[in-house]
Design a protein around this motif. Structure first.
Motif, PDB file in Angstrom:
ATOM      1  N   LEU A 283       0.848  -1.192   0.000  1.00  0.00           N
ATOM      2  CA  LEU A 283       0.000   0.000   0.000  1.00  0.00           C
ATOM      3  C   LEU A 283       0.884   1.242   0.000  1.00  0.00           C
ATOM      4  O   LEU A 283       1.817   1.349   0.801  1.00  0.00           O
ATOM      5  CB  LEU A 283      -0.909   0.003   1.228  1.00  0.00           C
ATOM      6  N   HIS A 284       0.572   2.183  -0.893  1.00  0.00           N
ATOM      7  CA  HIS A 284       1.348   3.418  -1.006  1.00  0.00           C
ATOM      8  C   HIS A 284       0.392   4.607  -1.027  1.00  0.00           C
ATOM      9  O   HIS A 284      -0.769   4.482  -1.411  1.00  0.00           O
ATOM     10  CB  HIS A 284       2.169   3.440  -2.300  1.00  0.00           C
ATOM     11  N   ILE A 285       0.910   5.753  -0.663  1.00  0.00           N
ATOM     12  CA  ILE A 285       0.140   6.991  -0.704  1.00  0.00           C
ATOM     13  C   ILE A 285       0.829   7.944  -1.669  1.00  0.00           C
ATOM     14  O   ILE A 285       1.995   8.317  -1.460  1.00  0.00           O
ATOM     15  CB  ILE A 285       0.036   7.658   0.679  1.00  0.00           C
ATOM     16  N   ALA A 286       0.133   8.347  -2.733  1.00  0.00           N
ATOM     17  CA  ALA A 286       0.689   9.312  -3.679  1.00  0.00           C
ATOM     18  C   ALA A 286       0.597  10.712  -3.094  1.00  0.00           C
ATOM     19  O   ALA A 286      -0.296  11.019  -2.306  1.00  0.00           O
ATOM     20  CB  ALA A 286      -0.045   9.244  -5.014  1.00  0.00           C
ATOM     21  N   SER A 287       1.520  11.572  -3.501  1.00  0.00           N
ATOM     22  CA  SER A 287       1.623  12.909  -2.933  1.00  0.00           C
ATOM     23  C   SER A 287       1.486  13.981  -4.001  1.00  0.00           C
ATOM     24  O   SER A 287       1.843  13.777  -5.159  1.00  0.00           O
ATOM     25  CB  SER A 287       2.992  13.057  -2.236  1.00  0.00           C
ATOM     26  N   GLN A 288       0.976  15.130  -3.575  1.00  0.00           N
ATOM     27  CA  GLN A 288       0.932  16.284  -4.463  1.00  0.00           C
ATOM     28  C   GLN A 288       2.323  16.845  -4.708  1.00  0.00           C
ATOM     29  O   GLN A 288       2.631  17.309  -5.817  1.00  0.00           O
ATOM     30  CB  GLN A 288       0.054  17.372  -3.854  1.00  0.00           C
ATOM     31  N   ARG A 289       3.189  16.772  -3.715  1.00  0.00           N
ATOM     32  CA  ARG A 289       4.457  17.497  -3.772  1.00  0.00           C
ATOM     33  C   ARG A 289       5.681  16.630  -4.009  1.00  0.00           C
ATOM     34  O   ARG A 289       6.727  17.139  -4.434  1.00  0.00           O
ATOM     35  CB  ARG A 289       4.639  18.293  -2.468  1.00  0.00           C
ATOM     36  N   THR A 290       5.589  15.329  -3.739  1.00  0.00           N
ATOM     37  CA  THR A 290       6.746  14.435  -3.852  1.00  0.00           C
ATOM     38  C   THR A 290       6.412  13.284  -4.784  1.00  0.00           C
ATOM     39  O   THR A 290       5.440  12.571  -4.554  1.00  0.00           O
ATOM     40  CB  THR A 290       7.138  13.884  -2.465  1.00  0.00           C
ATOM     41  N   PRO A 291       7.200  13.060  -5.828  1.00  0.00           N
ATOM     42  CA  PRO A 291       6.900  11.966  -6.755  1.00  0.00           C
ATOM     43  C   PRO A 291       7.113  10.610  -6.085  1.00  0.00           C
ATOM     44  O   PRO A 291       7.836  10.494  -5.086  1.00  0.00           O
ATOM     45  CB  PRO A 291       7.892  12.184  -7.896  1.00  0.00           C
ATOM     46  N   LEU A 292       6.476   9.604  -6.644  1.00  0.00           N
ATOM     47  CA  LEU A 292       6.500   8.259  -6.069  1.00  0.00           C
ATOM     48  C   LEU A 292       6.910   7.267  -7.153  1.00  0.00           C
ATOM     49  O   LEU A 292       6.340   7.247  -8.232  1.00  0.00           O
ATOM     50  CB  LEU A 292       5.093   7.910  -5.543  1.00  0.00           C
ATOM     51  N   GLY A 293       7.901   6.442  -6.843  1.00  0.00           N
ATOM     52  CA  GLY A 293       8.355   5.446  -7.795  1.00  0.00           C
ATOM     53  C   GLY A 293       9.832   5.600  -8.084  1.00  0.00           C
ATOM     54  O   GLY A 293      10.553   6.261  -7.341  1.00  0.00           O
ATOM     55  N   PRO A 294      10.294   5.036  -9.229  1.00  0.00           N
ATOM     56  CA  PRO A 294       9.503   4.220 -10.144  1.00  0.00           C
ATOM     57  C   PRO A 294       9.285   2.815  -9.637  1.00  0.00           C
ATOM     58  O   PRO A 294      10.116   2.279  -8.926  1.00  0.00           O
ATOM     59  CB  PRO A 294      10.358   4.224 -11.422  1.00  0.00           C
ATOM     60  N   PHE A 295       8.154   2.243  -9.995  1.00  0.00           N
ATOM     61  CA  PHE A 295       7.816   0.862  -9.688  1.00  0.00           C
ATOM     62  C   PHE A 295       8.020   0.042 -10.960  1.00  0.00           C
ATOM     63  O   PHE A 295       7.560   0.436 -12.025  1.00  0.00           O
ATOM     64  CB  PHE A 295       6.366   0.725  -9.235  1.00  0.00           C
ATOM     65  N   GLU A 296       8.664  -1.102 -10.837  1.00  0.00           N
ATOM     66  CA  GLU A 296       8.862  -1.962 -11.993  1.00  0.00           C
ATOM     67  C   GLU A 296       8.093  -3.258 -11.799  1.00  0.00           C
ATOM     68  O   GLU A 296       8.184  -3.903 -10.753  1.00  0.00           O
ATOM     69  CB  GLU A 296      10.350  -2.233 -12.207  1.00  0.00           C
ATOM     70  N   LEU A 297       7.310  -3.599 -12.795  1.00  0.00           N
ATOM     71  CA  LEU A 297       6.470  -4.803 -12.753  1.00  0.00           C
ATOM     72  C   LEU A 297       6.993  -5.806 -13.783  1.00  0.00           C
ATOM     73  O   LEU A 297       7.375  -5.417 -14.877  1.00  0.00           O
ATOM     74  CB  LEU A 297       5.022  -4.451 -13.081  1.00  0.00           C
TER      75      LEU A 297
END
Length: 297
Positions: A283-297
């Motif tokens: 479970l992750h929380i996306a942010s308005q100010r800080t990018p999230l990732g990268p996730f590799e599938l």
């Protein structure tokens, strides 16, 4: 004996830690970078080995560059298309800049395009250079990615969510909707990576600073998803299959929600799932100010 919390192994990670391994052969099906998510701007980069797509363009060129730098990666040299979910400015304000930067077409529904043209006329902005019309329910392909746009209930001309498939893997992105119709739930099934709006806490919204007419809009069936609606969806094993490797709560209101409240609500819901259908992803929380990732599938 493992607790239910340990069983589904929820992990909240920041941008620098939000990574998972590619498959054993070293090939990725998708790489997902959430550059921004919220009422001030939304944008997600979705990549395979040969295709790159930007979903929504709610950031300007300079801010987009800053987000890539924060992820420790260069801005992609090529993007094959920019997909727009709807015409609200937090999803399309940087569309013209990004399109000119990468020289790629914009993919959006015709009613959405007409509304954006009105906005450009009012602001004396430059017209979009290349436009490809899409329609909800009609699949199409860009490079090696198959894309299915689907209708969502929001107060816009013709808003859509998106499901993407490549190399046997599915990514679904849906924000800006007032409730979860059965059709939307169907499109979220079998997702390996799910980005789902969890916009507001109902009590925080009711007690917050917004005028009452805006509160009514947000809570309406064409507004935004509350933590409560999301938790009901996540707890129900008959509608949420729980197979996602990554579940990202997105488009959180900075005034009427906060990451801890959204996370706790989602965790409690996932805890209520029957043991045989427990959620084993992250479970992750996306942010308005800080990018999230990268996730590799």
């Amino acid at each position: 004996m493992l607790t239910r919390r340990r069983q589904f192994a929820i992990i909240l990670r920041g941008a620098a830690r939000g990574r998972c391994a590619a498959d054993e052969r070293g090939r990725i099906s998708f790489r997902v970078s959430i550059l921004a998510s919220g009422s001030s701007g939304n944008s997600t980069l979705l990549e395979t080995e040969h295709t790159a797509l930007l979903i929504d363009a709610g950031l300007g060129k300079k801010e987009m560059q800053r987000r890539f730098e924060a992820l420790g990666r260069p801005r992609p040299a090529r993007v094959d298309g920019i997909l727009v979910s709807h015409e609200h400015s937090d999803h399309c304000s940087g569309l013209g800049q990004m399109q000119r930067k990468w020289g790629c077409p914009a993919y959006l529904t015709e009613p959405t395009y007409r509304e954006i043209l009105k906005m450009l006329a009012e602001s004396a902005g430059k017209k979009l250079e290349r436009v490809e019309y899409i329609r909800a329910g009609e699949r199409f392909e860009i490079g090696e990615i198959e894309i299915t746009p689907f209708t969502i209930p929001h107060d816009a001309a013709d808003p859509v969510g998106y499901a993407f498939r490549a190399n046997g893997t599915k990514v679904a992105i849906v924000t800006d909707l007032g409730y979860l119709p059965e059709l939307v739930k169907q499109h979220l099934r079998d997702a390996d990576f799910l980005i789902l709006e969890s916009n507001h806490d109902l009590e925080m919204l009711k007690m917050g600073p917004y005028p009452w007419y805006i509160k009514q809009r947000v809570m309406s069936r064409t507004g935004h998803l509350s933590n409560t609606i999301v938790s009901e969806f996540l707890a129900d094993a008959e509608v949420f299959d729980g197979r996602a490797q990554h579940l990202v709560l997105a488009h959180l209101s900075e005034q009427n929600n906060n990451p801890d409240v959204a996370r706790i609500s989602a965790e409690e819901a996932l805890n209520r799932r029957p043991g045989e259908f427990c959620f084993r992803g992250m479970l992750h929380i996306a942010s308005q100010r800080t990018p999230l990732g990268p996730f590799e599938l």
